[in-house]
Scaffold this motif. Structure first.
Motif, PDB file in Angstrom:
ATOM      1  N   LYS A  43       7.077 -73.477   6.195  1.00 52.05           N
ATOM      2  CA  LYS A  43       6.007 -73.016   5.311  1.00 52.05           C
ATOM      3  C   LYS A  43       6.673 -72.169   4.220  1.00 52.05           C
ATOM      4  CE  LYS A  43       1.549 -70.697   5.639  1.00 52.05           C
ATOM      5  NZ  LYS A  43       1.716 -69.391   5.009  1.00 52.05           N
ATOM      6  N   VAL A  44       6.450 -72.582   2.976  1.00 51.59           N
ATOM      7  CA  VAL A  44       7.048 -71.828   1.873  1.00 51.59           C
ATOM      8  C   VAL A  44       5.977 -70.942   1.251  1.00 51.59           C
ATOM      9  CG1 VAL A  44       8.248 -71.983  -0.347  1.00 51.59           C
ATOM     10  CG2 VAL A  44       8.688 -73.710   1.418  1.00 51.59           C
ATOM     11  N   GLU A  45       6.246 -69.652   1.237  1.00 51.75           N
ATOM     12  CA  GLU A  45       5.294 -68.723   0.602  1.00 51.75           C
ATOM     13  C   GLU A  45       5.900 -68.263  -0.724  1.00 51.75           C
ATOM     14  OE1 GLU A  45       4.694 -65.539   3.372  1.00 51.75           O
ATOM     15  OE2 GLU A  45       3.643 -66.821   4.797  1.00 51.75           O
ATOM     16  N   ILE A  46       5.172 -68.534  -1.802  1.00 51.17           N
ATOM     17  CA  ILE A  46       5.677 -68.147  -3.128  1.00 51.17           C
ATOM     18  C   ILE A  46       4.999 -66.847  -3.569  1.00 51.17           C
ATOM     19  CG2 ILE A  46       5.984 -68.872  -5.531  1.00 51.17           C
ATOM     20  CD1 ILE A  46       7.144 -71.071  -4.035  1.00 51.17           C
ATOM     21  N   TYR A  47       5.804 -65.910  -3.982  1.00 51.57           N
ATOM     22  CA  TYR A  47       5.274 -64.642  -4.517  1.00 51.57           C
ATOM     23  C   TYR A  47       5.714 -64.506  -5.972  1.00 51.57           C
ATOM     24  CZ  TYR A  47       4.483 -63.641   0.395  1.00 51.57           C
ATOM     25  OH  TYR A  47       4.062 -63.713   1.698  1.00 51.57           O
ATOM     26  N   VAL A 102      13.232 -61.443   2.245  1.00 55.54           N
ATOM     27  CA  VAL A 102      12.799 -62.725   1.668  1.00 55.54           C
ATOM     28  C   VAL A 102      13.975 -63.686   1.825  1.00 55.54           C
ATOM     29  CG1 VAL A 102      11.154 -61.820  -0.048  1.00 55.54           C
ATOM     30  CG2 VAL A 102      13.558 -62.081  -0.673  1.00 55.54           C
ATOM     31  N   GLN A 103      13.680 -64.965   1.752  1.00 57.37           N
ATOM     32  CA  GLN A 103      14.741 -65.941   2.006  1.00 57.37           C
ATOM     33  C   GLN A 103      15.249 -66.615   0.730  1.00 57.37           C
ATOM     34  OE1 GLN A 103      11.849 -65.787   4.028  1.00 57.37           O
ATOM     35  NE2 GLN A 103      13.157 -64.525   5.334  1.00 57.37           N
ATOM     36  N   MET A 104      14.385 -66.711  -0.281  1.00 59.22           N
ATOM     37  CA  MET A 104      14.796 -67.462  -1.475  1.00 59.22           C
ATOM     38  C   MET A 104      14.360 -66.757  -2.753  1.00 59.22           C
ATOM     39  SD  MET A 104      14.169 -71.538  -2.201  1.00 59.22           S
ATOM     40  CE  MET A 104      15.209 -72.180  -0.896  1.00 59.22           C
ATOM     41  N   LEU A 105      15.233 -66.851  -3.761  1.00 62.22           N
ATOM     42  CA  LEU A 105      14.958 -66.266  -5.077  1.00 62.22           C
ATOM     43  C   LEU A 105      15.541 -67.191  -6.142  1.00 62.22           C
ATOM     44  CD1 LEU A 105      16.587 -62.702  -4.655  1.00 62.22           C
ATOM     45  CD2 LEU A 105      14.180 -63.233  -4.263  1.00 62.22           C
ATOM     46  N   LYS A 111       6.804 -73.181 -12.014  1.00 57.01           N
ATOM     47  CA  LYS A 111       6.427 -74.561 -11.676  1.00 57.01           C
ATOM     48  C   LYS A 111       7.451 -75.227 -10.757  1.00 57.01           C
ATOM     49  CE  LYS A 111       3.899 -75.440 -15.942  1.00 57.01           C
ATOM     50  NZ  LYS A 111       3.919 -76.228 -17.180  1.00 57.01           N
ATOM     51  N   ALA A 112       8.724 -74.944 -10.997  1.00 57.25           N
ATOM     52  CA  ALA A 112       9.756 -75.529 -10.127  1.00 57.25           C
ATOM     53  C   ALA A 112       9.623 -74.967  -8.709  1.00 57.25           C
ATOM     54  CB  ALA A 112      11.146 -75.248 -10.693  1.00 57.25           C
ATOM     55  N   ALA A 113       9.306 -73.681  -8.612  1.00 58.50           N
ATOM     56  CA  ALA A 113       9.139 -73.062  -7.286  1.00 58.50           C
ATOM     57  C   ALA A 113       7.953 -73.699  -6.556  1.00 58.50           C
ATOM     58  CB  ALA A 113       8.928 -71.555  -7.432  1.00 58.50           C
ATOM     59  N   ASP A 114       6.860 -73.901  -7.281  1.00 57.42           N
ATOM     60  CA  ASP A 114       5.682 -74.530  -6.659  1.00 57.42           C
ATOM     61  C   ASP A 114       5.994 -75.961  -6.227  1.00 57.42           C
ATOM     62  OD1 ASP A 114       4.289 -72.221  -6.998  1.00 57.42           O
ATOM     63  OD2 ASP A 114       3.148 -72.889  -8.746  1.00 57.42           O
ATOM     64  N   LYS A 115       6.786 -76.658  -7.039  1.00 65.14           N
ATOM     65  CA  LYS A 115       7.171 -78.038  -6.682  1.00 65.14           C
ATOM     66  C   LYS A 115       8.037 -78.019  -5.426  1.00 65.14           C
ATOM     67  CE  LYS A 115       6.640 -81.752  -8.433  1.00 65.14           C
ATOM     68  NZ  LYS A 115       5.563 -82.680  -8.047  1.00 65.14           N
ATOM     69  N   PHE A 116       8.941 -77.047  -5.348  1.00 68.31           N
ATOM     70  CA  PHE A 116       9.787 -76.953  -4.154  1.00 68.31           C
ATOM     71  C   PHE A 116       8.923 -76.740  -2.906  1.00 68.31           C
ATOM     72  CE2 PHE A 116      11.971 -74.215  -1.043  1.00 68.31           C
ATOM     73  CZ  PHE A 116      12.897 -75.145  -0.586  1.00 68.31           C
ATOM     74  N   LYS A 117       7.951 -75.857  -3.022  1.00 69.44           N
ATOM     75  CA  LYS A 117       7.050 -75.603  -1.873  1.00 69.44           C
ATOM     76  C   LYS A 117       6.369 -76.908  -1.435  1.00 69.44           C
ATOM     77  CE  LYS A 117       2.552 -73.425  -0.981  1.00 69.44           C
ATOM     78  NZ  LYS A 117       2.705 -72.982   0.395  1.00 69.44           N
ATOM     79  N   GLU A 118       5.804 -77.590  -2.422  1.00 68.60           N
ATOM     80  CA  GLU A 118       5.064 -78.827  -2.117  1.00 68.60           C
ATOM     81  C   GLU A 118       5.970 -79.829  -1.390  1.00 68.60           C
ATOM     82  OE1 GLU A 118       3.682 -80.755  -5.772  1.00 68.60           O
ATOM     83  OE2 GLU A 118       4.089 -82.679  -4.769  1.00 68.60           O
ATOM     84  N   LEU A 119       7.181 -80.036  -1.930  1.00 73.26           N
ATOM     85  CA  LEU A 119       8.073 -81.048  -1.348  1.00 73.26           C
ATOM     86  C   LEU A 119       8.658 -80.586  -0.015  1.00 73.26           C
ATOM     87  CD1 LEU A 119       9.926 -82.185  -4.600  1.00 73.26           C
ATOM     88  CD2 LEU A 119       8.075 -83.370  -3.398  1.00 73.26           C
ATOM     89  N   GLN A 157       3.335 -74.658  16.496  1.00 75.06           N
ATOM     90  CA  GLN A 157       2.551 -73.433  16.346  1.00 75.06           C
ATOM     91  C   GLN A 157       3.208 -72.451  15.380  1.00 75.06           C
ATOM     92  OE1 GLN A 157       3.468 -74.670  19.341  1.00 75.06           O
ATOM     93  NE2 GLN A 157       1.517 -75.515  19.996  1.00 75.06           N
ATOM     94  N   SER A 158       4.505 -72.495  15.327  1.00 73.47           N
ATOM     95  CA  SER A 158       5.161 -71.457  14.512  1.00 73.47           C
ATOM     96  C   SER A 158       6.123 -72.070  13.506  1.00 73.47           C
ATOM     97  CB  SER A 158       5.928 -70.494  15.428  1.00 73.47           C
ATOM     98  OG  SER A 158       6.906 -71.210  16.141  1.00 73.47           O
ATOM     99  N   PRO A 159       5.603 -72.384  12.345  1.00 76.28           N
ATOM    100  CA  PRO A 159       6.512 -72.925  11.326  1.00 76.28           C
ATOM    101  C   PRO A 159       7.529 -71.870  10.890  1.00 76.28           C
ATOM    102  CG  PRO A 159       4.340 -72.506  10.397  1.00 76.28           C
ATOM    103  CD  PRO A 159       4.232 -72.243  11.866  1.00 76.28           C
ATOM    104  N   ILE A 160       8.646 -72.340  10.404  1.00 72.70           N
ATOM    105  CA  ILE A 160       9.629 -71.422   9.812  1.00 72.70           C
ATOM    106  C   ILE A 160       9.065 -70.992   8.469  1.00 72.70           C
ATOM    107  CG2 ILE A 160      11.948 -71.264   8.823  1.00 72.70           C
ATOM    108  CD1 ILE A 160      12.748 -73.520  10.833  1.00 72.70           C
ATOM    109  N   VAL A 161       8.981 -69.687   8.274  1.00 77.65           N
ATOM    110  CA  VAL A 161       8.429 -69.190   7.010  1.00 77.65           C
ATOM    111  C   VAL A 161       9.570 -68.868   6.039  1.00 77.65           C
ATOM    112  CG1 VAL A 161       7.090 -67.352   5.909  1.00 77.65           C
ATOM    113  CG2 VAL A 161       6.365 -68.300   8.123  1.00 77.65           C
ATOM    114  N   LEU A 162       9.470 -69.447   4.864  1.00 77.68           N
ATOM    115  CA  LEU A 162      10.468 -69.191   3.824  1.00 77.68           C
ATOM    116  C   LEU A 162       9.753 -68.482   2.679  1.00 77.68           C
ATOM    117  CD1 LEU A 162      12.974 -71.873   2.493  1.00 77.68           C
ATOM    118  CD2 LEU A 162      11.894 -70.236   0.999  1.00 77.68           C
ATOM    119  N   LYS A 163      10.096 -67.214   2.507  1.00 76.67           N
ATOM    120  CA  LYS A 163       9.465 -66.440   1.429  1.00 76.67           C
ATOM    121  C   LYS A 163      10.302 -66.572   0.160  1.00 76.67           C
ATOM    122  CE  LYS A 163       6.976 -63.026   4.003  1.00 76.67           C
ATOM    123  NZ  LYS A 163       7.120 -61.945   4.905  1.00 76.67           N
TER     124      LYS A 163
END
Ligand code: LMR
Length: 334
Positions: A60-64, A84-87, A42-50, A23-29
């Protein structure tokens, strides 16, 4: 702004409640300042997908992208506070948080090509630099490429003397400041998201960036000339909030590490092409004249920027510059 980041950080702390359930995925912003259609985007989007695939949705990776959440300086603060968790800030942006060593990547003409860069980032020096981040509450996970910087202005830039008296936007790096001072220009630190408007309104006369950043921010629409200088490099350090990273269940951290490794290979494998395509698109748009230098003009630019090496040695220490040059096997004048 700091208040807002603090508020976001406390909400993040409340919502991160240990191991993920269905029910509650870990959210990585993951916040960044460039367009999605760039090497970093594009690399960030690829990281989210993988990451989502390998963790079977437990993360769950949220890209801003495009500074929608934070601008350059704020995003580093937000990461340290846990909002946020990643930059993936550029090497040039770590000085203000007290890590000057990454500014060595900003030295003019220090990298002859991406192959030489890889020797630094994949070797012991790259690992040593990442370790420095620990003391700032961050873990360094990878090096991502953008590419080589070009100069642009509303004036044709051929010789060092053409730079005299012009105002140039720079990232928050003392090396870049020294670089433009060596050319007799007036450097102005400014967030990436403000550059287009500053160029448009004449707050600054010019800027330096990669073709992909120039094109995706539409800077070419407000700059009459761009000179192919390849005088410097923009690359990124992917960082994660250390407490968040260390607190992840080990199996999840392993899957995210794997996703990061593959996203890095993917991104670094296509960054050069992204920049070539962006240059072609700028040429096609026809608003900016692309200027190339003769070997003599290139040599004059290199010479004009050499005093920067002395300045930087005083800031980061000559041994670091020597280590860097040892890895690349080349100096800035050859
Ligand atoms: C810049 O501020 O010019 C770049 O660092 C932006 C980026 O992240 O590529």
């Amino acid at each position: 702004m700091r208040k807002l980041i603090l508020a976001a950080a406390s909400i993040a702390a409340l919502t991160f409640v240990g191991p993920a359930s269905a029910q509650s995925p870990i959210v990585l912003k993951f916040s960044h300042v460039v367009a999605a259609d760039t090497p970093k985007g594009k690399a960030a989007d690829k990281f989210k997908e993988l990451a989502e695939k390998y963790t079977a949705g437990k993360v769950k990776v949220e890209i801003y992208p495009n500074s929608t959440l934070y601008k350059d300086k704020e995003e580093l603060e937000a990461l340290q506070l846990g909002a946020v968790q990643m930059l993936a800030p550029s090497n040039s942006k770590f000085g203000p948080i007290g890590i000057r060593e990454f500014e060595v990547f900003d030295l003019p003409y220090i990298l002859p090509d991406l192959k030489a860069l890889r020797k630094v980032t994949d070797g012991p020096l790259g690992a040593k630099l990442l370790k420095l981040l620990d003391s700032k509450g961050m873990t360094g996970l990878a090096y991502w490429d953008n590419g080589f910087k070009q100069m642009s202005a509303n004036k044709k830039l051929l010789a060092p003397s053409d730079y005299k008296g012009l105002k140039f936007r720079i990232q928050s790096s003392k090396v870049l400041e020294a670089q433009f001072r060596a050319l007799g220009s007036i450097p102005q630190v400014m967030a990436f998201s403000d550059v287009y408007q500053a160029l448009q309104t004449g707050v600054v006369d010019g800027q330096e960036n990669t073709w992909s950043n120039i094109y995706t921010q539409k800077m070419n629409e407000v700059q009459k000339y761009a000179t192919v200088t390849n005088h410097g490099y923009i690359g990124y350090v992917v960082i994660v909030n250390k407490k968040f990273w260390d607190g992840l269940p080990a199996d999840i951290r392993d899957e995210l590490t794997k996703a990061m490794k593959e996203a890095t290979e993917f991104g670094n494998g296509q960054s050069a092409k992204d920049n070539e395509d962006a240059l072609a698109a700028i040429q096609k748009a026809g608003k900016t004249e692309i200027v190339t230098l003769t070997p003599e003009q290139d040599e004059a630019m290199r010479k004009a920027m050499m005093p920067v090496y002395k300045d930087v040695a005083a800031r980061v220490g000559q041994p670091l510059i020597d280590d860097f040059l040892k890895e690349t096997g080349r100096g800035p004048m050859n």
